[in-house]
Design an enzyme around this catalytic site. Structure first.
Site, PDB file in Angstrom:
ATOM      1  N   HIS A   1      46.376  52.234  44.295  1.00 48.04           N
ATOM      2  CA  HIS A   1      45.135  52.889  44.730  1.00 48.04           C
ATOM      3  C   HIS A   1      43.934  52.340  43.955  1.00 48.04           C
ATOM      4  CE1 HIS A   1      42.196  55.942  45.819  1.00 48.04           C
ATOM      5  NE2 HIS A   1      41.934  56.047  44.530  1.00 48.04           N
TER       6      HIS A   1
ATOM      7  N   HIS B   1      39.912  50.364  44.784  1.00 51.46           N
ATOM      8  CA  HIS B   1      38.597  50.525  44.145  1.00 51.46           C
ATOM      9  C   HIS B   1      37.960  49.224  43.670  1.00 51.46           C
ATOM     10  CE1 HIS B   1      37.843  54.851  43.826  1.00 51.46           C
ATOM     11  NE2 HIS B   1      39.142  55.023  43.656  1.00 51.46           N
TER      12      HIS B   1
ATOM     13  N   GLU C   1      35.299  57.366  47.707  1.00 57.04           N
ATOM     14  CA  GLU C   1      36.697  57.577  48.120  1.00 57.04           C
ATOM     15  C   GLU C   1      36.890  57.544  49.635  1.00 57.04           C
ATOM     16  OE1 GLU C   1      39.303  57.521  46.323  1.00 57.04           O
ATOM     17  OE2 GLU C   1      38.673  58.013  44.295  1.00 57.04           O
TER      18      GLU C   1
ATOM     19  N   SER D   1      43.415  52.472  50.762  1.00 60.80           N
ATOM     20  CA  SER D   1      44.747  52.403  50.140  1.00 60.80           C
ATOM     21  C   SER D   1      45.765  53.261  50.897  1.00 60.80           C
ATOM     22  CB  SER D   1      44.671  52.805  48.660  1.00 60.80           C
ATOM     23  OG  SER D   1      44.105  54.089  48.516  1.00 60.80           O
TER      24      SER D   1
END
Ligand SMILES: [Fe+2]
Length: 299
Positions: A138, A143, A186, A205
């Site tokens: 993730h 990110h 996010e 993700s």
């Protein structure tokens, strides 16, 4: 190299309003790359290959280009030291290894100083489809690529500075700022010339949410509006009921130029908005059908 998966040094769990949350050692750790097992590298590949395929044509072009520029491949778990050379040259950001989620203030301080904490361990094979907490896949796959994009890199650092300020103002300010992170970093969508694309890490993700956020008729898709987002509750246990769409990363960084203090003061007297609600003041790109939504559970 052992055949088991490398594991974090977990300290204990604490009970919060979001349930039982694991607490890790908060120090920076050097990525123990030699300790990754063949299983760990295989898990990386099994996550990377299909997800990258899903993202071509769905993630924004900047994200896909950045993954390529960083040399991310399914072949092996990347080395932070190698990523940092490319990332440092592009935007001055660095990836640092951590055991897991950090206390808010530590997290903000890292971001403000252009350090992105990445959980060094990867999920176990039986968690390929779902893991509740952020792991290396993730954090790194989701990110880190956009930190290569100067405008987004600036936004993340501004968020860190804003977080330190909000922390000093109080819990409510922090909650408003957290919603901004949630609905942009996010779970954000972005308009491209050829249609809607994904940039939020929580979406990129996750295969299921990549398809759901763009293609399902169920969720709302609403144009970005800073104060509206700061009032909007969200889901932590399921796909989002509403996604907010930016026109460009420039719009995002411009939204963070003003001092948020007067905005927090104005929002203090206003009700929060349920995750799935559409307001008459919204610019609605798609009004969700609400199919499959749980009736409660917004945080
Ligand atoms: Fe995340």
């Amino acid at each position: 190299m052992n055949s088991q998966t490398a594991s974090p040094r977990r300290v204990e769990n604490i009970q919060t309003d979001k349930g039982s949350v694991p607490v890790y050692a908060t120090g920076i750790v050097e990525q123990p790359w030699d300790d990754y097992s063949a299983t760990d590298h295989d898990t990386w590949a099994r996550l990377f290959r299909p997800q990258r395929e899903v993202l071509v044509g769905r993630a924004c072009d900047e994200f896909l280009r950045a993954q390529d520029a960083m040399g991310l491949t399914p072949d092996a778990i990347p080395k932070f030291t190698e990523l940092n050379r490319v990332l440092g040259d592009a935007t001055g950001w660095q990836v640092i290894g951590v055991e897991g989620l950090l206390p808010e203030l530590d997290f903000f301080d890292h971001l403000a100083n252009r350090r992105f904490p990445v959980t060094w361990w990867i999920r176990k094979p039986e968690q390929i489809d779902y893991i509740a907490e952020p792991d290396l896949f993730h954090d790194l796959f989701g990110h880190v690529p956009l930190l290569m994009v100067p405008m987004f890199a600036d936004y993340m650092a501004a968020y860190g500075r804003g977080g330190i300020k909000a922390h000093g103002i109080g819990a409510e300010a922090l909650q408003h700022l957290t919603r901004l992170y949630w609905y942009t970093v996010e779970f954000g969508l972005i308009k491209q010339a050829d249609g809607l694309r994904i940039y939020g890490s929580g979406i990129v993700s996750s295969k299921g949410e990549s398809l759901y956020s763009l293609e399902s008729p169920a969720p709302n898709r609403i144009a970005f509006d800073l104060q509206r987002i700061m009032r909007t509750r969200y889901r932590i246990d399921d796909y989002q009921k509403t996604y907010f769409v930016i026109d460009s990363f420039e719009q995002l960084i411009e939204a963070t130029f003003p001092d948020f203090r007067p905005i927090y003061a104005e929002l203090a007297s206003q009700e929060s908005i349920p995750a799935g609600e559409v307001l008459h003041t919204d610019t609605v790109l798609h009004a969700g059908t609400g199919e499959g939504w749980a009736s409660d559970g917004d945080v």
